[in-house]
Design an enzyme around this catalytic site. Structure first.
Site, PDB file in Angstrom:
ATOM      1  N   CYS A 140      -9.733  30.109   0.709  1.00 23.86           N
ATOM      2  CA  CYS A 140      -9.521  31.595   1.158  1.00 23.86           C
ATOM      3  C   CYS A 140     -10.164  32.674   0.210  1.00 23.86           C
ATOM      4  CB  CYS A 140      -8.016  31.778   1.015  1.00 23.86           C
ATOM      5  SG  CYS A 140      -7.060  30.431   1.464  1.00 23.86           S
ATOM      6  N   HIS A 184      -5.483  40.246  -1.720  1.00 21.80           N
ATOM      7  CA  HIS A 184      -5.261  39.088  -0.843  1.00 21.80           C
ATOM      8  C   HIS A 184      -4.165  39.235   0.114  1.00 21.80           C
ATOM      9  CE1 HIS A 184      -5.956  34.890   0.058  1.00 21.80           C
ATOM     10  NE2 HIS A 184      -4.976  34.474  -0.272  1.00 21.80           N
ATOM     11  N   HIS A 187      -4.000  35.739   8.504  1.00 24.08           N
ATOM     12  CA  HIS A 187      -4.889  35.299   7.315  1.00 24.08           C
ATOM     13  C   HIS A 187      -5.973  34.177   8.047  1.00 24.08           C
ATOM     14  CE1 HIS A 187      -6.305  33.719   3.922  1.00 24.08           C
ATOM     15  NE2 HIS A 187      -5.221  32.930   3.352  1.00 24.08           N
TER      16      HIS A 187
END
Length: 411
Positions: free
Chosen positions: A165, A305, A338
């Site tokens: 990620c 994030h 995401h």
């Protein structure tokens, strides 16, 4: 202009809220949600039935019909974003004139997952003799980078990271590195991901990382909120054109922002969860600021994030507080979902646009601060004018403990 900086001159995006920079930015400022029911496969029997899909994306708008079946969806989105970024930068002539001085960094956390599933199904149902001859080149994580190079004639240095990620943020940092070292005058950099597939969704459900608010997808991802309960999986891609100071001056380009520092660290803590003290992500931001020569109090905006997970939100928010307790924060995964490896590239593009437009975009679904989260200036519901925005940070945490941060400054 600074010799060590990399200048952002073009942006191309495929996202759940719009395709192309203008449509994307307009929808983001309007606080529109990209969440909805999963349509890429039948989620019957899955505890999670929601995602953020790029339903407005049609590969036929960006590539020859003969090319489309040879590319997995993630590579199609990467190629489309690259074409849009080059259009936005007006940089086709530069690429065509000196292809060996154009670099390419195109990350993907997982590569052609849909093709893996399709190939396995063909193998099971029809046997090995019926497997698509392009299966391997569609699956490999460097497929997007390879096909961008082939289709567009890029001949400079290229790489394709797969750092989970944090991949997109790291890819932007690698593009900056190529410019800073003088290995390229222009770099196509970003990341792309298309993993709304049964095996990945089931895996994240098993990890207990995803929100199960199937009845209200637009409210499902809630970064730093008391009701945070996981992320919503997404797909997407973003590409930025980075140029050296000399290239910008030669072309008379007008950059959105400049990249002046990158920081990378590793938690060395746990395969799934981030360091509960947030030391790794904090150090990545500190290293990026140190390289940029920027004091923490000058950072006016952080795009974090911000996945809306119990394990991540608290440590990350406290790390941001340590950088600048007055910083504006908008966790845009609440809007976009995401997109795993692509998320950092999209969020880096948001930082460049925020500086260029002097506007901080909003986040959704933040109502009550979660216990253990720092009480920062979360920009909720409406965009915020930021006429004095000088510097911004994009920071991301990757599964496995990888952290990456990039500093953007006003030109």
């Amino acid at each position: 202009m600074e010799e060590a900086a990399a200048y952002v001159t073009g942006i191309g995006i495929v996202s759940p809220i719009g395709v192309g920079r203008k449509a994307f930015w307009s929808s983001l400022l309007a606080n529109e949600s990209g969440m909805g029911p999963i349509t890429h496969f039948d989620p019957e029997g899955f505890d999670v039935k929601i995602a953020a899909e790029c339903n407005g994306f049609d590969p036929r708008d960006f590539m020859d019909r003969k090319v489309i079946p040879r590319l997995d969806r993630f590579a199609q989105m990467g190629l489309a974003s690259t074409r849009m970024a080059l259009d936005d930068a007006g940089a086709w002539e530069t690429l065509e004139g000196e292809p060996e001085r154009t670099g390419l960094v195109m990350g993907s956390g997982l590569g052609g997952v849909a093709t893996i599933e399709q190939t396995q199904a063909t193998l099971d149902e029809k046997g090995p003799g019926r497997v698509n001859p392009f299966a391997v080149t569609k699956i490999m994580p460097n497929s997007a980078a390879a096909n961008i190079g082939i289709q567009l004639g890029v001949q400079g240095p290229s790489t394709a990271g797969a750092l989970a990620c944090s991949c997109g943020t790291d890819s932007v940092g690698l593009g900056y590195d190529l410019i800073r070292r003088g290995d390229a005058d222009m770099v196509i950099c970003g990341a792309t991901e298309a993993t709304i597939a049964p095996v990945i969704v089931a895996g994240f459900i098993a990890m207990k990382a995803m929100s199960r608010r199937n009845d209200a997808p637009e409210e499902a991802c809630r970064p730093y909120d008391a009701d945070h309960a996981g992320f919503v999986i997404a797909e997407g891609a973003a590409v930025m054109i980075l140029e050296s100071a000399e290239s910008v001056a030669r072309r008379g380009a007008e950059p959105y922002a400049k990249i002046t520092g990158v920081g990378r660290t590793t938690d060395a803590y746990h395969p799934n969860d981030p360091d509960p003290e947030g030391k790794g992500v904090l150090r990545s931001m500190q290293l990026a600021l140190e390289e940029a020569g920027v004091a923490g109090e000058r950072v006016g905006y952080i795009n974090p994030h911000g996945t809306g997970t119990l394990a991540g939100d608290g440590p990350e928010s406290r790390a941001m507080e340590a950088i600048n307790p007055a910083v504006k924060v908008s966790g845009t995964k609440s809007t976009l979902g995401h997109s795993l490896g692509a998320s950092g590239a999209i969020e880096a593009a948001i930082c460049a646009l925020a500086i260029g437009e002097q506007t901080v975009p909003p986040m959704r679904n933040h109502e009550t601060l979660a216990e253990g989260c720092a009480d920062l200036d979360y920009v909720v519901g409406e965009p915020r004018d930021a006429p004095d925005l000088e510097a911004a940070i994009c920071e991301n945490l990757g599964v496995g403990g990888h952290n990456a941060s990039v500093v953007f400054e006003r030109v």
